[in-house]
Structure formats: structure tokens, C-alpha cells
Design a protein around this motif. Sequence first.
Motif, mmCIF file in Angstrom:
data_model
loop_
_atom_site.group_PDB
_atom_site.id
_atom_site.type_symbol
_atom_site.label_atom_id
_atom_site.label_comp_id
_atom_site.label_asym_id
_atom_site.label_seq_id
_atom_site.Cartn_x
_atom_site.Cartn_y
_atom_site.Cartn_z
ATOM 1 N N GLY A 1 -6.287 -7.095 -3.993
ATOM 2 C CA GLY A 1 -7.431 -7.973 -3.812
ATOM 3 C C GLY A 1 -7.637 -8.253 -2.331
ATOM 4 N N LEU A 2 -8.845 -8.674 -1.980
ATOM 5 C CA LEU A 2 -9.158 -8.975 -0.586
ATOM 6 C C LEU A 2 -8.206 -10.020 -0.013
ATOM 7 N N SER A 3 -7.793 -10.975 -0.824
ATOM 8 C CA SER A 3 -6.851 -11.995 -0.355
ATOM 9 C C SER A 3 -5.464 -11.398 -0.069
ATOM 10 N N GLN A 4 -5.229 -10.179 -0.518
ATOM 11 C CA GLN A 4 -3.953 -9.490 -0.284
ATOM 12 C C GLN A 4 -4.092 -8.392 0.778
ATOM 13 N N ALA A 5 -5.126 -8.454 1.576
ATOM 14 C CA ALA A 5 -5.382 -7.390 2.548
ATOM 15 C C ALA A 5 -4.201 -7.174 3.494
ATOM 16 N N GLY A 6 -3.599 -8.251 3.975
ATOM 17 C CA GLY A 6 -2.435 -8.115 4.857
ATOM 18 C C GLY A 6 -1.295 -7.390 4.172
ATOM 19 N N GLU A 7 -1.048 -7.739 2.930
ATOM 20 C CA GLU A 7 -0.004 -7.076 2.137
ATOM 21 C C GLU A 7 -0.346 -5.590 1.935
ATOM 22 N N ALA A 8 -1.623 -5.299 1.698
ATOM 23 C CA ALA A 8 -2.065 -3.919 1.501
ATOM 24 C C ALA A 8 -1.832 -3.089 2.761
ATOM 25 N N LEU A 9 -2.159 -3.654 3.922
ATOM 26 C CA LEU A 9 -1.959 -2.930 5.185
ATOM 27 C C LEU A 9 -0.484 -2.712 5.464
ATOM 28 N N ALA A 10 0.346 -3.719 5.177
ATOM 29 C CA ALA A 10 1.792 -3.568 5.353
ATOM 30 C C ALA A 10 2.323 -2.489 4.417
ATOM 31 N N PHE A 11 1.824 -2.460 3.191
ATOM 32 C CA PHE A 11 2.222 -1.445 2.228
ATOM 33 C C PHE A 11 1.827 -0.052 2.735
ATOM 34 N N ARG B 1 1.449 0.955 5.775
ATOM 35 C CA ARG B 1 2.284 1.356 6.922
ATOM 36 C C ARG B 1 3.619 1.948 6.476
ATOM 37 N N LYS B 2 4.093 1.586 5.295
ATOM 38 C CA LYS B 2 5.378 2.094 4.794
ATOM 39 C C LYS B 2 5.304 3.562 4.391
ATOM 40 N N LYS B 3 4.093 4.048 4.116
ATOM 41 C CA LYS B 3 3.869 5.453 3.744
ATOM 42 C C LYS B 3 4.808 5.889 2.627
ATOM 43 N N GLN B 4 4.805 5.148 1.542
ATOM 44 C CA GLN B 4 5.681 5.444 0.418
ATOM 45 C C GLN B 4 5.230 6.699 -0.319
ATOM 46 N N ALA B 5 6.205 7.456 -0.792
ATOM 47 C CA ALA B 5 5.911 8.656 -1.571
ATOM 48 C C ALA B 5 5.041 8.289 -2.760
ATOM 49 N N GLY B 6 4.099 9.132 -3.075
ATOM 50 C CA GLY B 6 3.226 8.905 -4.213
ATOM 51 C C GLY B 6 1.978 8.113 -3.896
#
Length: 142
Positions: free
Chosen positions: A114-124, A126-131
Amino acid sequence: FAREMGADLALNSAEEGVKDAIISAWGREPDVVLEASGAREGHRMALDLAAPGGTVVFVGWSRDPEIPLNVHLIGSKELTVRGQFRYRNVFSEAIGLAHSGKIRLKALITHRFGLSQAGEALAFARKKQAGTIKILIHPDPK
């Protein structure tokens, strides 16, 4: 995932010999190689994979604007090497493919925030997780 989306051949360069697998599957080296990762190793591999007289197109852009290329390989294989800015003159075709259903766009979205989770989304991201393919940030429900 690539096979699910319709690819004839899907390889993981970290796990298998890509050139041998391609030759085994197709009986020859490809005439055209599109390098879309932007990784140094991807650029090197693209030149190696292309058939003599073939074309290599660099679509992916590296963070480092200067990547060493084997000019002896380019010359001895008589390769044509091109660069392509990946968004040039493709919007109408891409929209048509999406509208026709030939490309399953929703399958490319692997994570939603969600838009309120934008910071969390960007941090996620940056981790470049597989999948992870595409991360969607959508408006929060009212």
C-alpha cells in the motif's frame, strides 16, 4: 517462471553452462543475443554466445558506464554490437500486446504494498530477493 510465461528455454547461468545448453537445445549458437541484465558477466557472456557474424544488443545498462569488452572476440567473430535504449518507440506495441492478453502482466507483479508502506516497499526492493520481479505500490483503501 520464464517457462510459465512462454519461454522455449529457461536457463540459470549460475547453475549451468549456458552456451552448451543453448547449442544442445537449438543445435547452434544464436544469431542474435539480447543482453538485458546490465551485468558485466552478462555483457561478456552475450559476446561469447553469439554465432559468428551475429548481432549482440545491449539493452541492460550497468551502473558502471565503462565495461571492458573483448574486442578480439568481437572482431574474430565479426559481430555487430548495438546499444538500445529499451523504451524507445515500444509503448504502442507493448500496450497492444498487453491488451490482447499475449502478455500476462499480473503474473509479473510478485509483491504488493500500500502507499502507506512505500518506505517498506523501497527497502524490500533494495534487498533484491530471489523471485522478485515487479513490486507494485498501490493506493491504500479508504
